[in-house]
Motif scaffolding. Structure first.
Motif, mmCIF file in Angstrom:
data_model
loop_
_atom_site.group_PDB
_atom_site.id
_atom_site.type_symbol
_atom_site.label_atom_id
_atom_site.label_comp_id
_atom_site.label_asym_id
_atom_site.label_seq_id
_atom_site.Cartn_x
_atom_site.Cartn_y
_atom_site.Cartn_z
ATOM 1 N N ALA B 142 22.396 -12.049 8.744
ATOM 2 C CA ALA B 142 22.446 -11.474 10.094
ATOM 3 C C ALA B 142 23.629 -10.534 10.336
ATOM 4 O O ALA B 142 23.445 -9.397 10.792
ATOM 5 C CB ALA B 142 22.448 -12.597 11.134
ATOM 6 N N THR B 143 24.828 -11.000 10.025
ATOM 7 C CA THR B 143 26.001 -10.183 10.356
ATOM 8 C C THR B 143 26.082 -8.874 9.571
ATOM 9 O O THR B 143 26.255 -7.809 10.177
ATOM 10 C CB THR B 143 27.291 -11.003 10.193
ATOM 11 N N PRO B 144 25.958 -8.926 8.246
ATOM 12 C CA PRO B 144 25.948 -7.657 7.512
ATOM 13 C C PRO B 144 24.803 -6.740 7.954
ATOM 14 O O PRO B 144 24.970 -5.511 7.986
ATOM 15 C CB PRO B 144 25.749 -8.087 6.050
ATOM 16 N N ALA B 145 23.678 -7.314 8.278
ATOM 17 C CA ALA B 145 22.540 -6.501 8.710
ATOM 18 C C ALA B 145 22.885 -5.749 9.992
ATOM 19 O O ALA B 145 22.609 -4.550 10.121
ATOM 20 C CB ALA B 145 21.312 -7.377 8.926
ATOM 21 N N ARG B 146 23.487 -6.460 10.915
ATOM 22 C CA ARG B 146 23.886 -5.838 12.176
ATOM 23 C C ARG B 146 24.919 -4.734 11.925
ATOM 24 O O ARG B 146 24.841 -3.654 12.508
ATOM 25 C CB ARG B 146 24.465 -6.927 13.098
#
Lengths: 186, 186
Positions: B142-146
DNA sequence: GTCTATAATAGGATAGAC
DNA sequence: GTCTATCCTATTATAGAC
């Protein structure tokens, strides 16, 4: 001529804030007058050419600021990392940690773009070249250095747009934080 | 109501070109009238709230365009690379290969920014979320994707600014060319 | 729905006193 | 150098005929 109550430089700095918040078309003489604390006639005393003259003076002030706080530190002695860090610190203040807009960017909208095409192009060009020079000193060859420099300016400008769009300065802060690493890794 | 000579959608598209070239403050009714081919009074027939109403309609048109050409392709079935490629193609056309400005970006200047804060924030937010979803499908958490999604939008916006500043669409073309690779490598 | 005409106001710019 | 007063134009917006 005798020293005026407010140095011209200070007047220009106040005008700058109006232009960078509203762009060229959006900045009205009423706003410029209020922000500078000078009546319209006084403004025309400083800037006989009117609004265009004021914007031109503001762009020259930006050039001077860039020369002193961006180009000079980037060209100064020291490690590439150290020189880059000085630019980052200056930009963080200039853009108020991502809360303020870029004057150059906002001057690209509407009539102002063709009116000030040359100084705008020169300002971006000088910034990129100074960064490319640092990248070469860090060991990059000419082409990658130039690409890294363009990428750096592009990221800063994009971060300012996104920060204003999302109403959150974090993207800008992140770009500045990351910058030193991109020089090492490229 | 009977079908008018020019569909409202076409009128809005023409207004869009004025706003994206001149920003909100810089777009005059005279220009909007000329570009749309409608007299001022006709414009007020379509948009009783005047210029603000026109800009709002333009923003809604952008939302629709984004939904159809960006959000939908990104959410459609297919490999992440393929979905991303469809967005890239659409953006390349929208921005005329880097020669045209971003309406959303230009609406962040001056009064328009607070006037349209919410739709602007929503538009950027929706774009980022759609990209993040693709990144997650490509295997990112989630975080890297964001972060990758924000970085992508930031690069596109920054590239458009730089392309206009340098008077050269190449930075924009480069960003689009590079985009697929950043998804794979992240 | 579109037009011509016109109102009302804001914008950029100037004159002339001090 | 600065101010008040003013001018002219462009700009936004409306009225009313067709």
């Amino acid at each position: 001529m005798p020293a005026p109550l407010m140095p011209r430089e200070e007047v220009v700095r106040r005008l700058l804030e109006v232009f960078r918040g509203h762009g060229f078309d959006g900045a009205s003489l009423a706003q410029l007058s209020k922000a500078s604390g000078l009546g319209k006639s006084s403004l025309y005393h400083y800037f006989p050419g009117g609004k265009e003259d004021m914007a031109r003076a503001v762009l020259e002030e930006v050039e001077r600021w860039m020369a002193a706080h961006v180009l000079a530190p980037l060209a100064a002695p020291g490690t590439p990392a150290r020189r880059l860090a000085r630019m980052v610190k200056a930009l963080d203040e200039l853009y108020d940690g991502g809360r303020a807009a870029c004057l150059l960017g906002n001057m690209l909208v509407g009539d102002a773009r063709r009116l000030f095409r040359k100084p705008l192009k020169d300002a971006f060009g000088a910034w990129i070249e100074a960064l490319a020079s640092v990248a070469r000193d860090a060991g990059m060859s000419a082409t990658p250095a130039r690409l890294w420099a363009e990428e750096t300016v592009l990221s800063i400008e994009g971060a300012l747009v996104l920060a204003r769009g999302l109403d959150d300065p974090e993207p800008f802060r992140r770009v500045l934080r990351r910058l030193p690493g991109t020089l090492a890794r490229s």
